[in-house]
Design an enzyme around this catalytic site. Sequence first.
Site, PDB file in Angstrom:
ATOM      1  N   ILE A  90       0.839  -1.214   0.000  1.00 22.28           N
ATOM      2  CA  ILE A  90       0.000   0.000   0.000  1.00 22.28           C
ATOM      3  C   ILE A  90       0.869   1.257   0.000  1.00 22.28           C
ATOM      4  CG2 ILE A  90      -1.925   1.190   1.141  1.00 22.28           C
ATOM      5  CD1 ILE A  90      -2.523  -1.529   2.535  1.00 22.28           C
ATOM      6  N   THR A  94      -5.068  -0.543  11.042  1.00 22.16           N
ATOM      7  CA  THR A  94      -5.981  -1.500  10.415  1.00 22.16           C
ATOM      8  C   THR A  94      -7.283  -1.624  11.202  1.00 22.16           C
ATOM      9  OG1 THR A  94      -6.276  -3.880  10.066  1.00 22.16           O
ATOM     10  CG2 THR A  94      -4.634  -3.265  11.664  1.00 22.16           C
ATOM     11  N   ASP A  95      -8.352  -1.991  10.503  1.00 22.80           N
ATOM     12  CA  ASP A  95      -9.622  -2.218  11.207  1.00 22.80           C
ATOM     13  C   ASP A  95      -9.539  -3.451  12.105  1.00 22.80           C
ATOM     14  OD1 ASP A  95      -9.549  -4.134   9.178  1.00 22.80           O
ATOM     15  OD2 ASP A  95     -11.653  -3.911   8.615  1.00 22.80           O
ATOM     16  N   GLU A  96      -8.496  -4.268  11.920  1.00 25.11           N
ATOM     17  CA  GLU A  96      -8.406  -5.493  12.718  1.00 25.11           C
ATOM     18  C   GLU A  96      -8.138  -5.207  14.198  1.00 25.11           C
ATOM     19  OE1 GLU A  96      -6.389  -8.854  11.025  1.00 25.11           O
ATOM     20  OE2 GLU A  96      -6.583  -8.018   9.021  1.00 25.11           O
ATOM     21  N   TYR A 144      -0.754 -10.164  15.279  1.00 24.97           N
ATOM     22  CA  TYR A 144      -0.602  -9.034  14.351  1.00 24.97           C
ATOM     23  C   TYR A 144      -1.463  -7.867  14.801  1.00 24.97           C
ATOM     24  CZ  TYR A 144      -1.904  -6.102  10.350  1.00 24.97           C
ATOM     25  OH  TYR A 144      -2.191  -5.023   9.547  1.00 24.97           O
ATOM     26  N   LYS A 193      -0.537  -4.044  16.199  1.00 24.84           N
ATOM     27  CA  LYS A 193      -0.997  -2.802  15.572  1.00 24.84           C
ATOM     28  C   LYS A 193      -1.754  -1.946  16.603  1.00 24.84           C
ATOM     29  CE  LYS A 193      -0.729  -1.618  11.841  1.00 24.84           C
ATOM     30  NZ  LYS A 193       0.332  -0.854  11.126  1.00 24.84           N
TER      31      LYS A 193
HETATM   32  N1  LIG Z   1      -2.755  -5.084   3.359  1.00 27.46           N
HETATM   33  C1  LIG Z   1      -3.898  -4.792   3.974  1.00 27.46           C
HETATM   34  O1  LIG Z   1      -4.947  -5.349   3.649  1.00 27.46           O
HETATM   35  C2  LIG Z   1      -3.920  -3.725   5.059  1.00 27.46           C
HETATM   36  C3  LIG Z   1      -5.163  -3.307   5.542  1.00 27.46           C
HETATM   37  C4  LIG Z   1      -5.204  -2.324   6.529  1.00 27.46           C
HETATM   38  C5  LIG Z   1      -4.046  -1.776   7.010  1.00 27.46           C
HETATM   39  N2  LIG Z   1      -2.836  -2.201   6.543  1.00 27.46           N
HETATM   40  C6  LIG Z   1      -1.628  -1.568   7.088  1.00 27.46           C
HETATM   41  O2  LIG Z   1      -1.021  -0.870   6.017  1.00 27.46           O
HETATM   42  C7  LIG Z   1       0.399  -0.859   6.191  1.00 27.46           C
HETATM   43  C8  LIG Z   1       1.071  -1.383   4.941  1.00 27.46           C
HETATM   44  O3  LIG Z   1       0.588  -2.706   4.691  1.00 27.46           O
HETATM   45  P1  LIG Z   1       1.055  -3.517   3.400  1.00 27.46           P
HETATM   46  O4  LIG Z   1       0.050  -4.580   3.169  1.00 27.46           O
HETATM   47  O5  LIG Z   1       1.391  -2.559   2.351  1.00 27.46           O
HETATM   48  O6  LIG Z   1       2.384  -4.182   3.960  1.00 27.46           O
HETATM   49  P2  LIG Z   1       3.588  -4.943   3.231  1.00 27.46           P
HETATM   50  O7  LIG Z   1       3.902  -6.107   4.102  1.00 27.46           O
HETATM   51  O8  LIG Z   1       3.304  -5.167   1.792  1.00 27.46           O
HETATM   52  O9  LIG Z   1       4.768  -3.873   3.297  1.00 27.46           O
HETATM   53  C9  LIG Z   1       5.383  -3.509   4.505  1.00 27.46           C
HETATM   54  C10 LIG Z   1       6.641  -2.725   4.153  1.00 27.46           C
HETATM   55  O10 LIG Z   1       7.225  -2.262   5.379  1.00 27.46           O
HETATM   56  C11 LIG Z   1       8.617  -2.569   5.359  1.00 27.46           C
HETATM   57  N3  LIG Z   1       9.019  -2.740   6.765  1.00 27.46           N
HETATM   58  C12 LIG Z   1       8.604  -3.710   7.619  1.00 27.46           C
HETATM   59  N4  LIG Z   1       9.144  -3.508   8.836  1.00 27.46           N
HETATM   60  C13 LIG Z   1       9.918  -2.393   8.733  1.00 27.46           C
HETATM   61  C14 LIG Z   1      10.702  -1.674   9.648  1.00 27.46           C
HETATM   62  N5  LIG Z   1      10.827  -2.059  10.926  1.00 27.46           N
HETATM   63  N6  LIG Z   1      11.333  -0.556   9.233  1.00 27.46           N
HETATM   64  C15 LIG Z   1      11.230  -0.142   7.930  1.00 27.46           C
HETATM   65  N7  LIG Z   1      10.500  -0.805   7.007  1.00 27.46           N
HETATM   66  C16 LIG Z   1       9.842  -1.915   7.402  1.00 27.46           C
HETATM   67  C17 LIG Z   1       8.763  -3.818   4.519  1.00 27.46           C
HETATM   68  O11 LIG Z   1      10.068  -3.943   3.979  1.00 27.46           O
HETATM   69  C18 LIG Z   1       7.713  -3.580   3.439  1.00 27.46           C
HETATM   70  O12 LIG Z   1       8.244  -2.856   2.373  1.00 27.46           O
HETATM   71  C19 LIG Z   1       0.679  -1.707   7.429  1.00 27.46           C
HETATM   72  O13 LIG Z   1       0.874  -0.857   8.529  1.00 27.46           O
HETATM   73  C20 LIG Z   1      -0.586  -2.522   7.617  1.00 27.46           C
HETATM   74  O14 LIG Z   1      -0.789  -2.826   8.977  1.00 27.46           O
HETATM   75  C21 LIG Z   1      -2.747  -3.167   5.573  1.00 27.46           C
END
Ligand SMILES: NC(=O)c1ccc[n+]([C@@H]2O[C@H](COP(=O)([O-])OP(=O)(O)OC[C@H]3O[C@@H](n4cnc5c(N)ncnc54)[C@H](O)[C@@H]3O)[C@@H](O)[C@H]2O)c1
Length: 340
Positions: free
Chosen positions: A12, A123-125, A147, A151
């Site tokens: 994202i 996240t909504d979770e 997880y 969060k």
């Molecule tokens: N994917 C979903 O459906 C969803 C829904 C709601 C919220 N979110 C939130 O959105 C955010 C992004 O989610 P995503 O699905 O894009 O995640 P993702 O796993 O695709 O990407 C996470 C990124 O963060 C980097 N990362 C991880 N730990 C790190 C650290 N300590 N320091 C620096 N970089 C670090 C990773 O290298 C990766 O590039 C997250 O916070 C997640 O909780 C995701």
Amino acid sequence: MNVLVTGAAGFIGSHFARLVRERESTKVVILDALTYAGHLSTIRDLIEQGIPFVHGRIQDRSLVESTVREHGIDHVVNFAAETHNDRSILESGAFIESNVLGVQALLEVCRRCGVEQFVQVSTDEVYGSILEGHFTEGSPLEPNTPYSASKAGGDLFVRAYIKSFGMAALLTRGGNTYGPFQYPEKLIPFFVTRLIDGKRVPLYGEGTQVREWMHARDHATGILAVLERGVPGEAYNVGDVNARENREVVRVLLEETGRDPSFVKKIPDPRAGAHDQRYAMTCTKIAALGWKPEIEFERGLRETVRWYIQNEAWWRPIVAEPDFQEFVRAFYGPSLGDEL
Ligand SMILES: NC(=O)c1ccc[n+]([C@@H]2O[C@H](COP(=O)([O-])OP(=O)(O)OC[C@H]3O[C@@H](n4cnc5c(N)ncnc54)[C@H](O)[C@@H]3O)[C@@H](O)[C@H]2O)c1
């Protein structure tokens, strides 16, 4: 505005960085640890356009601080996190590191450097599961997995920095997101990449869990609306009202990849505890900022499947990585056996 986008080599965050990049008045800097989930191939276009990339962890305060000072950062949007529920069931230590300690470290650097605004992507979770009705931003935090607990821990640190230091921080709580560049361990890309390869896909139980799906581009515009127009100190749910059972999603994936229902293997949920049955939330607060999702689910889903079909060069090297293989074996090995 000079924005530091952390975690933008992931799913994202990369959509968000691309969106903000379109704003001519905004400078973007990316910081990412390139964990198993982060790849430079996801943001190659941005790097080629000259967007500065800093390799490092959000827990590394001196690195984050020097990045903020060097680039005159006045806004930080944090996507960096360990994000896969199923991995947190196997081992949750890394989730505390990035999702709790990492958020606290970022908040501290922002406070020390006088960053104008901090947006934590959550996240909504964190609300847990709801069988009827909808969560609002005022609903209690009742996370059910390591997880979502991590969060929620990050969210509470944001709240503490708002209350203790008057920090101009905001939270977004997004729903389930799909789209191009999603790491192939997550349900939609995991299933699509397996179906492309003619492998069966593992569906937990009858696939009746309900999720509200939102396209990554819509999730990114929601976070941008909060960054630009949100009220500091507030949390905003970001979601799309189109609840689908997992089995309905799988039906579209089968159709679009040309596979029949025999490609679905129903498996018992590998979790010893309950699987969250339903997530649902109201998004009237962010709607009042003038935001609404634009991408209709079934169209977005079919386009996403076609993106994976056309972009094997992005995901094939990832599914060949030992980390991906090990996770799939550990999590699905007992139920998929030889079909892995
Ligand atoms: N994917 C979903 O459906 C969803 C829904 C709601 C919220 N979110 C939130 O959105 C955010 C992004 O989610 P995503 O699905 O894009 O995640 P993702 O796993 O695709 O990407 C996470 C990124 O963060 C980097 N990362 C991880 N730990 C790190 C650290 N300590 N320091 C620096 N970089 C670090 C990773 O290298 C990766 O590039 C997250 O916070 C997640 O909780 C995701």
